[in-house]
Scaffold this active site. Structure first.
Site, PDB file in Angstrom:
ATOM      1  N   GLY A 143       0.944  -1.192  -0.257  1.00 16.96           N
ATOM      2  CA  GLY A 143       0.508   0.639  -0.229  1.00 16.96           C
ATOM      3  C   GLY A 143       1.250   1.358  -0.029  1.00 16.96           C
ATOM      4  N   CYS A 144      -0.014   2.519  -0.347  1.00 12.38           N
ATOM      5  CA  CYS A 144       1.154   4.241  -0.835  1.00 12.38           C
ATOM      6  C   CYS A 144       1.454   4.195   0.699  1.00 12.38           C
ATOM      7  CB  CYS A 144       0.338   4.420  -1.473  1.00 12.38           C
ATOM      8  SG  CYS A 144      -1.727   4.831  -0.429  1.00 12.38           S
ATOM      9  N   TYR A 145       0.136   4.192   2.083  1.00 15.70           N
ATOM     10  CA  TYR A 145       0.988   4.287   2.857  1.00 15.70           C
ATOM     11  C   TYR A 145       2.177   4.025   3.497  1.00 15.70           C
ATOM     12  CZ  TYR A 145      -2.767   7.946   4.320  1.00 15.70           C
ATOM     13  OH  TYR A 145      -3.968   9.223   4.291  1.00 15.70           O
TER      14      TYR A 145
END
Length: 344
Positions: A143-145
């Site tokens: 995921g990006c986070y």
């Protein structure tokens, strides 16, 4: 011979960034673009920026056709879809390679392909799992986070120099991280000139992913719990994570901590540890596959502050997926991935 690529979910934001980047890849060709919403339309009808660059029409998902036309497939699909489609695709073509950009497989060690066959799933954080990625058939793209957070904390966790129960993460993301679907709370009048938190107090779906990966890095596989507070910025793209934690001992100075990070990432093309006088920010990584990291010791409070900045659509999604593809197929890791951002 060029690798033939399929992109499932090609008209979402991650899908269109994949398409744009792969057009400039010298070792691959795009062979299949799927979109349930835009099936039957030419791709450039949905995204005119591709006029005269892509002649393909968008298609509904047809696994037999994908298996026939592709040897590498990206699933840029909503959650809950790829975990059902990937086993079916592998049953049709058992040597096809897959990268899943959804959250479906990120906490899985293996998936069941048939009654007696399981295939391992590798978490695709390239800088951490490069050797495993080289020999993998299925990648769960991070995921990006989690990408912004794990890259910022990995040197500290692996060197066992912080209090693992003291990690507080304050992250801000551009609106594209929420996807392309229309939602009232993401309309212009709701977002513009505003700055808002969401899914606080342990409710964000990326928390298990972050905790799971960080826990694997500890010396004794210690279970880590984090405080994670995400926010929406009124910008299109970018993630800035500011992380606060306590050092186990106060005997490390700024220079030693800076050196620890610099040595850890010294051979990484896409992670840059900035000098102490520069702070990571989203502008300088926009449109790139690069993560900028700043690390500072607050002598007054004896806390450590780590700031990381990424483009959520590139290093946080599609660029990292291509980086993983390059590793899997034995290409140069930076093929089709620009390293320098755009100013202004």
């Amino acid at each position: 011979m060029k690798s033939k690529i399929g992109i499932i979910g090609a008209t979402g934001y991650t899908g269109v960034v994949l398409t744009r980047l792969l057009l400039n890849h010298p070792e691959v060709e795009i062979s299949y673009l799927s979109s349930e919403q835009h099936a039957g339309k030419s791709y450039c009808e949905t995204y005119p920026i591709f006029f005269n660059f892509i002649k393909h029409k968008c298609k509904s998902i047809n696994l037999k056709e994908i298996a026939r036309d592709c040897n590498f497939v990206f699933f840029a699909t909503p959650n809950e879809l790829s975990k059902n489609l990937i086993p079916k695709l592998l049953n049709i073509k058992n040597d096809i390679k897959v990268i899943d950009l959804s959250a479906d497989l990120r906490l899985e060690k293996k998936i069941k392909v048939s009654k007696n066959k399981f295939i391992n799933v590798t978490y695709g954080l390239s800088e951490i799992y490069r050797e495993e990625i080289k020999n993998s058939q299925i990648i769960a793209n991070p995921g990006c986070y989690p990408t912004s957070v794990i890259l910022a904390l990995a040197p500290l966790v692996k060197n066992n120099i912080i209090d693992l129960n003291s990690i507080i993460i304050d992250s801000k993301s551009g609106i594209s991280g929420a996807g392309r679907h229309a939602k009232t709370e993401l309309q212009f009048c709701e977002i513009n000139e505003s700055f808002s938190p969401y899914k606080l107090a342990g409710k964000h779906r990326h928390i298990p992913e972050i905790e799971f990966e960080l826990s694997k890095m500890t010396l004794k596989k210690q279970k880590i719990k984090i405080t994670f507070s995400p926010h929406l910025l009124p910008v299109s793209r970018g993630i800035l994570s500011t992380i606060y934690t306590n050092l186990k001992e106060d005997n490390l100075n700024q220079s030693q901590i800076q050196k620890l990070f610099s040595n850890y990432y010294k051979n990484e093309r896409f992670v840059k540890v900035l000098p102490t006088e520069l702070y990571a920010n989203t502008k300088n990584v926009k449109y790139t596959n690069t993560c900028h990291i700043s690390v500072l010791k607050d002598k007054r409070t004896k806390k450590l502050i780590v700031v990381s900045a990424i483009d959520n659509m590139v290093k946080g999604a599609s660029g990292q997926a291509i980086q993983n593809m390059n590793i899997m197929l034995g290409f140069k890791e930076d093929l089709a991935l620009d390293c320098i951002g755009q100013i202004p």
